[in-house]
Design an enzyme around this catalytic site. Structure first.
Site, PDB file in Angstrom:
ATOM      1  CB  THR A 429      -0.479   0.192   1.082  1.00 38.66           C
ATOM      2  OG1 THR A 429      -1.654  -0.958   1.557  1.00 38.66           O
ATOM      3  CG2 THR A 429      -1.847   1.126   1.362  1.00 38.66           C
ATOM      4  CB  THR A 447      -3.921  -0.771  -1.038  1.00 37.18           C
ATOM      5  OG1 THR A 447      -3.443  -1.818  -0.561  1.00 37.18           O
ATOM      6  CG2 THR A 447      -5.948  -1.007  -1.908  1.00 37.18           C
ATOM      7  CB  SER A 501      -7.074  -0.724   7.307  1.00 30.80           C
ATOM      8  OG  SER A 501      -7.336  -1.420   8.579  1.00 30.80           O
ATOM      9  N   GLY A 521       0.093  -0.323   5.576  1.00 32.38           N
ATOM     10  CA  GLY A 521       0.037  -1.376   6.636  1.00 32.38           C
ATOM     11  C   GLY A 521      -0.600  -1.927   7.367  1.00 32.38           C
TER      12      GLY A 521
END
Ligand code: DON
Length: 617
Positions: A429, A447, A501, A521
């Site tokens: 990402t 990503t 996320s 991450g």
């Protein structure tokens, strides 16, 4: 030398690395901010013992006058202050691509689009044409916020059963691939909010692809480790093996390499996003993924669209926080954590953020706040176009107050104490930010999921196809590649988007962007973005300090508090012995990029953990 490498390096020895030119002049001005410091004394203490302890600690440490930031937070000597605009990406040449476009008169969106395409060439393991992303834009002139969702979708003919058998199906190979949204997303952003022609903003990416760029430390280390892992499967992933992993012979740092994506970028420059979604590239993608078990069709690609969503907003410490709504879980979790911190400061006054001290107590509280947000992420979050996600409730002050009340200031609790949901028994990402002197900003995270995504590379243009399907709940209770256990809300369904996320976020004050941040991450994106924003907005750090500062991460399950080594040395023992956390050392938690606009100019920083470098002018 391998045949492909010869093609791409030519027959001469690797050419000299490009000399990167960055202005290194620094104003060396300290930057202590006092944004909306909370000066009130505690109103009530709900848990008397911990409340008393907290007040004791607070009284002992009350500053005599201004609640300034961490004394170590002077502007670092090597931090440049720019006057027009700044860009932070996780590759120096990507930041330069943004600046190049801004210098040609482009706006922050033009710059972001240039950076997004450049990163496809420069960090092909992290993001690119075969992936997707989220972009949050603040338009200071029009006073409007925009959230673009160009996240990958599940193909229309997807079947949950295909994924239930083995975890690997969603990680590598055809079934791992979601319908890419990257090219549509960037072209849409440019057309609607940019000002320059597509061919113009694609110039830096095309130049990097065709003329080549030197491999940096990050690329060499990453490709070497991927080559080691991919070697036993080299025949199955021949595109990746030959086009990106140099058939196992990764050349040294500084070797200039071209990218097979040049052709795709040229076609997109000439014909727009349809060159990717309707032509020979689409046919090649479908042929490849279907030969490896996917049911993706040409229609899936032709119908791929960009969704404009209302930005998720809240107030924190005098700022308007603008962040990404579902299918990101990042925005909801970020607001939830900030709201709980707010409630704790109002009620228990357990942390003295205004003094800028980041001690073991601060990290304990931060971990507790993260555990609540991640427990709720696991239970409630999914693509809100398919399931009801109680965004309002999760981000409300009253809910934050309830959760704040459940936090024990002196000790962590077992996983059952967070959220309501327990599972049944049973690093690709990139983030970048652009900010300008007028207060416009873009925060964008893109990503292909894990490094080199599905490991499938479309053969005609070297497009690295994502493995975003692993972000879904592939089977009840089965953790995904990031150890996240998720609920039915994130189950696979046709055209649904996997929960993300990614947390691109902008903080606005008086109608102008002040901070922008985000990270790569996996779930650590959320905790890293939270900490970088707190570092800048509450501890008075510059972007460089905020990004470099060591971090913690807790995602509720596994029930382990991860600490970067500096924090492990300093606080590992008390966090374990005094507060009861199971602690574990981590060599690096996420990679963040951040930018700020202060009275004296613009700053931006790229995470040294991923060898990025910011640029500006
Ligand atoms: O959207 C997500 O949450 C994941 N696909 C992000 C993966 C990631 O950040 C890997 N990073 N380095």
């Amino acid at each position: 030398m391998a045949a492909w490498a010869e093609d791409h390096f030519g027959d001469a020895a690797p050419v000299k690395p490009v000399v990167l030119e960055f202005s290194m002049s620094s104003r060396r001005k300290p930057l202590f901010q006092k944004f909306a410091a909370r000066q009130q004394l505690p109103l009530l203490f709900r848990r008397s013992l911990s409340g008393l302890l907290a007040v004791g600690a607070l009284l002992l440490s009350l500053p005599t006058e201004s609640r300034s930031a961490d004394p170590s937070a002077a502007t670092p000597a090597d931090e440049t202050v720019w006057q027009h605009a700044a860009v932070a990406a996780d590759h120096p040449l990507a930041s330069q691509a943004g600046v190049e476009v801004l210098r040609r008169g482009g706006n922050v969106v033009d710059a972001a689009v240039a950076v997004g395409f450049a990163l496809s060439v420069l960090r092909p393991a992290s993001s690119g044409l075969g992936g997707g992303g989220f972009m949050v834009i603040w338009d200071a002139k029009q006073q409007r916020a925009i959230a673009l969702d160009y996240r990958e979708r599940a193909p229309l003919a997807v079947s949950r059963e295909a994924y239930a058998a083995a975890a690997d199906e969603s990680r590598k190979g055809g079934l791992a691939v979601g319908v890419p949204g990257h090219v549509r997303g960037l072209c849409h952003a440019l057309e609607k909010y940019g000002s320059l022609p597509l061919a113009e903003v694609l110039k830096p990416a095309l130049r990097y692809a065709t003329q080549g760029v030197p491999l940096d430390d990050h690329e060499v280390a990453l490709r070497k480790s991927q080559a080691k892992r991919a070697e036993p499967d080299a025949d199955r992933f021949v595109g990746l093996w030959q086009q990106y992993l140099f058939e196992g012979n990764v050349p040294p740092v500084g070797t200039r390499v071209t990218s097979p994506q040049g052709r795709a970028l040229q076609l997109i420059a000439e014909h727009g996003s349809d060159a990717f979604y309707r032509g020979e590239i689409a046919a090649a993608i479908v042929k490849l993924v279907c030969s490896r078990g996917s049911e993706m069709t040409l229609d899936d690609l032709a119908q791929m669209d960009v969704v404009e969503r209302p930005v998720l907003t809240s107030q924190y410490s005098g700022f308007d926080v603008l962040t990404m709504p579902p299918p990101s879980s990042g925005g909801v979790a970020l607001l939830e954590t900030l709201n709980i911190l707010d409630a704790l400061e109002d009620g228990k006054l357990c942390i003295d953020l205004n003094r800028g001290r980041r001690d073991e107590h601060y990290y304990h509280v931060l971990a507790e706040v993260m555990k609540h947000a991640f427990a709720d992420r696991a239970e409630f979050l999914g693509d809100a176009d398919f399931v009801d996600v109680p965004v309002k409730r999760l981000t409300s002050d009253s809910y934050a107050e309830k959760l704040a009340d459940r936090i024990q200031l002196d000790r962590t609790q077992p996983p059952e104490a967070y959220g309501r949901f327990l599972p049944k028994d049973d690093a690709g990402t990139t983030h970048f930010c652009v900010i300008d002197v007028a207060g416009n900003a873009v925060a964008c995270t893109e990503t292909i999921n894990t490094s080199f995504g599905s490991w499938l590379v479309e053969p005609t243009c070297g497009i690295v196809l994502n493995n975003e399907m692993d972000d879904f709940t592939t089977a009840a209770g089965r953790p995904n590649a990031f150890g996240l256990i998720q609920s039915e809300a994130n189950a696979i369904a046709p055209r649904k988007k996997p929960l993300s996320s990614m947390t691109p976020t902008i903080l606005v004050k008086d109608g102008k962007a002040v901070f922008a941040a985000g990270a790569s991450g996996g779930p650590r994106i959320i905790s890293a973005t939270l900490q970088v924003l707190l570092n800048m907005s509450r501890f008075g750090m510059t972007p460089q300090q905020a990004v470099r500062a060591p971090r913690i991460h807790h995602q509720w399950l596994p029930n382990t508090l991860l600490l970067e080594s500096e924090l492990m040395t300093e606080f590992g023992k008390p966090l374990q012995e005094k507060y009861g956390h199971a602690v574990s050392k981590s060599s690096g938690l996420a990679a963040t990029q951040a930018a700020s606009r202060m009275a004296d100019g613009l700053r931006a920083a790229s995470d040294p953990r991923k060898h990025g470098q910011a640029a500006g002018f």
